[in-house]
Scaffold this active site. Structure first.
Site, short mmCIF file in Angstrom:
data_model
loop_
_atom_site.label_atom_id
_atom_site.label_comp_id
_atom_site.label_asym_id
_atom_site.label_seq_id
_atom_site.Cartn_x
_atom_site.Cartn_y
_atom_site.Cartn_z
N GLU A 191 -43.13 9.25 -15.68
CA GLU A 191 -42.65 10.63 -15.92
C GLU A 191 -42.71 11.08 -17.38
O GLU A 191 -41.73 11.59 -17.92
CB GLU A 191 -41.22 10.78 -15.37
CG GLU A 191 -41.13 10.50 -13.89
CD GLU A 191 -39.70 10.53 -13.35
OE1 GLU A 191 -38.77 10.85 -14.11
OE2 GLU A 191 -39.51 10.22 -12.16
N GLU A 299 -43.64 6.82 -4.07
CA GLU A 299 -42.22 7.11 -3.78
C GLU A 299 -42.11 8.17 -2.69
O GLU A 299 -41.43 9.19 -2.85
CB GLU A 299 -41.52 7.60 -5.06
CG GLU A 299 -41.61 6.64 -6.22
CD GLU A 299 -40.84 7.09 -7.46
OE1 GLU A 299 -40.00 8.00 -7.37
OE2 GLU A 299 -41.10 6.51 -8.54
O1 G3I Z 1 -24.94 1.36 -10.55
C1 G3I Z 1 -24.02 2.44 -10.73
C2 G3I Z 1 -22.67 2.08 -10.24
O2 G3I Z 1 -22.16 1.04 -11.03
C3 G3I Z 1 -21.76 3.31 -10.32
O3 G3I Z 1 -20.52 3.02 -9.78
C4 G3I Z 1 -22.37 4.47 -9.55
C5 G3I Z 1 -21.54 5.74 -9.69
O4 G3I Z 1 -22.33 6.90 -9.60
O5 G3I Z 1 -23.64 4.72 -10.08
C6 G3I Z 1 -24.54 3.63 -9.95
O6 G3I Z 1 -25.75 4.01 -10.53
C7 G3I Z 1 -26.56 4.87 -9.77
C8 G3I Z 1 -27.89 4.19 -9.58
O7 G3I Z 1 -28.80 5.07 -8.93
C9 G3I Z 1 -27.78 2.92 -8.73
O8 G3I Z 1 -27.31 3.22 -7.47
C10 G3I Z 1 -26.72 6.16 -10.54
O9 G3I Z 1 -25.51 6.87 -10.58
C11 G3I Z 1 -27.80 7.02 -9.88
O10 G3I Z 1 -28.07 8.14 -10.70
C12 G3I Z 1 -29.05 6.22 -9.71
O11 G3I Z 1 -30.02 7.03 -9.06
C13 G3I Z 1 -31.34 6.55 -9.04
C14 G3I Z 1 -32.23 7.50 -9.81
O12 G3I Z 1 -33.57 7.04 -9.72
C15 G3I Z 1 -31.84 7.58 -11.29
O13 G3I Z 1 -32.79 8.30 -12.00
C16 G3I Z 1 -31.78 6.49 -7.59
O14 G3I Z 1 -31.03 5.48 -6.90
C17 G3I Z 1 -33.26 6.15 -7.51
O15 G3I Z 1 -33.72 6.33 -6.19
C18 G3I Z 1 -34.05 7.11 -8.41
O16 G3I Z 1 -35.39 6.75 -8.37
C19 G3I Z 1 -36.28 7.61 -9.10
C20 G3I Z 1 -37.46 6.76 -9.55
O17 G3I Z 1 -37.01 5.65 -10.28
C21 G3I Z 1 -38.43 7.57 -10.39
N1 G3I Z 1 -38.85 8.75 -9.67
C22 G3I Z 1 -37.80 9.60 -9.13
C23 G3I Z 1 -36.86 8.77 -8.24
C24 G3I Z 1 -35.83 9.64 -7.59
O18 G3I Z 1 -34.98 10.20 -8.57
#
Ligand code: G3I
Length: 384
Positions: A191, A299
């Site tokens: 990205e 994805e």
């Molecule tokens: O691990 C923490 C946890 O400790 C905490 O309690 C919780 C509270 O919100 O958050 C957890 O972290 C989350 C993490 O996923 C793991 O579950 C984050 O908030 C959350 O923002 C994060 O989202 C991920 C996102 O990337 C972040 O940018 C999504 O799961 C994941 O599917 C997404 O994947 C991205 C690709 O890497 C790149 N392309 C876009 C795609 C979708 O956004």
């Protein structure tokens, strides 16, 4: 497979002509390098087998899904490639406490979880797409700052360049030495393009310190430390939008000329209306003009809030249309080597929190039951 290679040879030629003689691809010449279904990774008859002549089929997961026997059974039947949804991103590998106060000034990485992921992948017969090395998001801000302290100023380019090299070297070397051959591809840069054209400038420590130079730098280090058969990808969303598509094309073309890159990851977060099949096809055609470039849809999901019979049928029909196009493009010589779904079941999808409404974007429902889309993809796979 052999017949496929012969047919593919003729089709590459046709595609090269169709694309205006601008390159074409080395379709399937390197299919021996890509993961295939083995006895170790589950029963035959799943999507990975049905699409075996076209591309490998992957799924994004979290460790806990690999250690849940019901989920593992589904994963093993249908997929031969996995991507960790979050666990191989820098924020989960970089070790702040370990990095502070080191005399060489270089970052340290945490390898316990990484090692267990690699072991689970190997033991269960999966190949892994590494996601991701250099990204503005999910990379801690302290990584860019003096003494690895978030409250300090950014380090200079030279220091950050050494940190980048060290991180890439450590992660690649660890994976390759401990579990050779398991990670078959890396999203080296994720990205880096802006939404309205140009490079992404906001919210990126990488861009703040280097400007766009960080992209080539990352690929240079990744190439330096990656094993020969590990493929290096540039990965982005909305890659079918004209401005982003053209930026990706220009950037990847330059990297390819220097032999620093192997492929383009088209993330493919679709919804029920957008993008059109034509948008996606045009982007694949354009990227295929880069001689020798692989294309992976890294994805895939399709935001859909309607899980009534009708809603799921409509989703199945749209998935079918897109996959029919993908299969046709692949047959014509576009070097599509993998499609990966961004999640296994509808109950674990980033889309529901991102969109603020319950989404049903994937192939399996919350109980692990195949949705109508599953059969529609099977039909595409089996069609001549
Ligand atoms: O691990 C923490 C946890 O400790 C905490 O309690 C919780 C509270 O919100 O958050 C957890 O972290 C989350 C993490 O996923 C793991 O579950 C984050 O908030 C959350 O923002 C994060 O989202 C991920 C996102 O990337 C972040 O940018 C999504 O799961 C994941 O599917 C997404 O994947 C991205 C690709 O890497 C790149 N392309 C876009 C795609 C979708 O956004």
């Amino acid at each position: 497979m052999i017949r496929k290679k012969l047919v593919a040879g003729a089709l590459i030629l046709a595609m090269t002509v169709a694309l205006g003689g601008c390159g074409g691809t080395t379709k399937k010449e390197d299919s021996k390098d890509t993961p295939v279904a083995t006895e170790a990774n589950g029963a035959a008859g799943g999507l990975k087998d049905a699409f075996a002549d076209d591309f490998t089929v992957g799924v994004a997961i979290n460790t806990y899904q690999l250690t849940d026997s019901d989920k593992l059974e589904i994963i093993q039947k249908d997929f031969n490639s996995i991507t960790m949804e979050n666990e191989m991103k820098p924020e989960n590998i970089l070790d702040q406490a370990g990095s502070e106060g080191q005399s060489d000034g270089m970052p340290r990485i945490k390898t316990d979880n990484l090692e267990s992921i690699l072991k689970l992948a190997k033991d269960n017969g999966f190949k892994l797409r590494g996601h991701t090395l250099v990204w503005h998001s999910q990379t801690p801000d302290w990584f860019f700052r003096k003494d690895y302290e978030a409250s300090n100023d950014y380090v200079d380019k030279d220091t950050m360049s050494k940190r980048m090299e060290s991180y890439i070297k450590q992660v690649l070397t660890f994976c390759q030495e401990k579990y050779p051959g398991v990670v078959y591809a890396w999203d080296v840069v994720n990205e880096a393009m802006g939404d309205g054209g140009g490079f992404r400038t906001e919210g990126s420590g990488w861009y703040d310190i280097f400007g766009e130079e960080f992209i080539e730098k990352a690929f240079t280090y990744a190439r330096k430390y990656a094993d020969k058969d590990v493929k290096l990808f540039y990965n982005d969303y909305n890659s079918y939008e004209a401005s982003k598509r053209n930026m990706i094309f220009a950037t990847v073309s330059k990297l390819k000329e220097k032999n620093l890159i192997d492929g383009i990851g088209m993330q493919s977060h679709w919804d029920m209306e957008y993008p059109s099949v034509d948008n996606i096809e045009t982007a694949i055609e354009k990227f295929s003009e880069i001689k020798g470039i692989e294309i992976q849809l890294t994805e895939i999901d399709m935001h859909n809030t309607d899980d009534s019979d009708e809603g799921l049928k409509a989703q199945a029909a749209r998935y079918k249309e897109i996959f029919t196009m993908l299969k046709n493009m692949d047959k014509k010589g576009a070097n599509i080597t993998n499609v990966t779904f961004w999640g296994l079941q509808d109950d674990v999808t980033w889309l529901s929190s991102f969109k603020g409404e319950e989404s049903f974007p994937l192939l399996f429902d919350a109980d692990g039951k195949a949705k109508p889309v599953y059969n529609s993809l099977m039909e595409v796979a089996k069609a001549k």
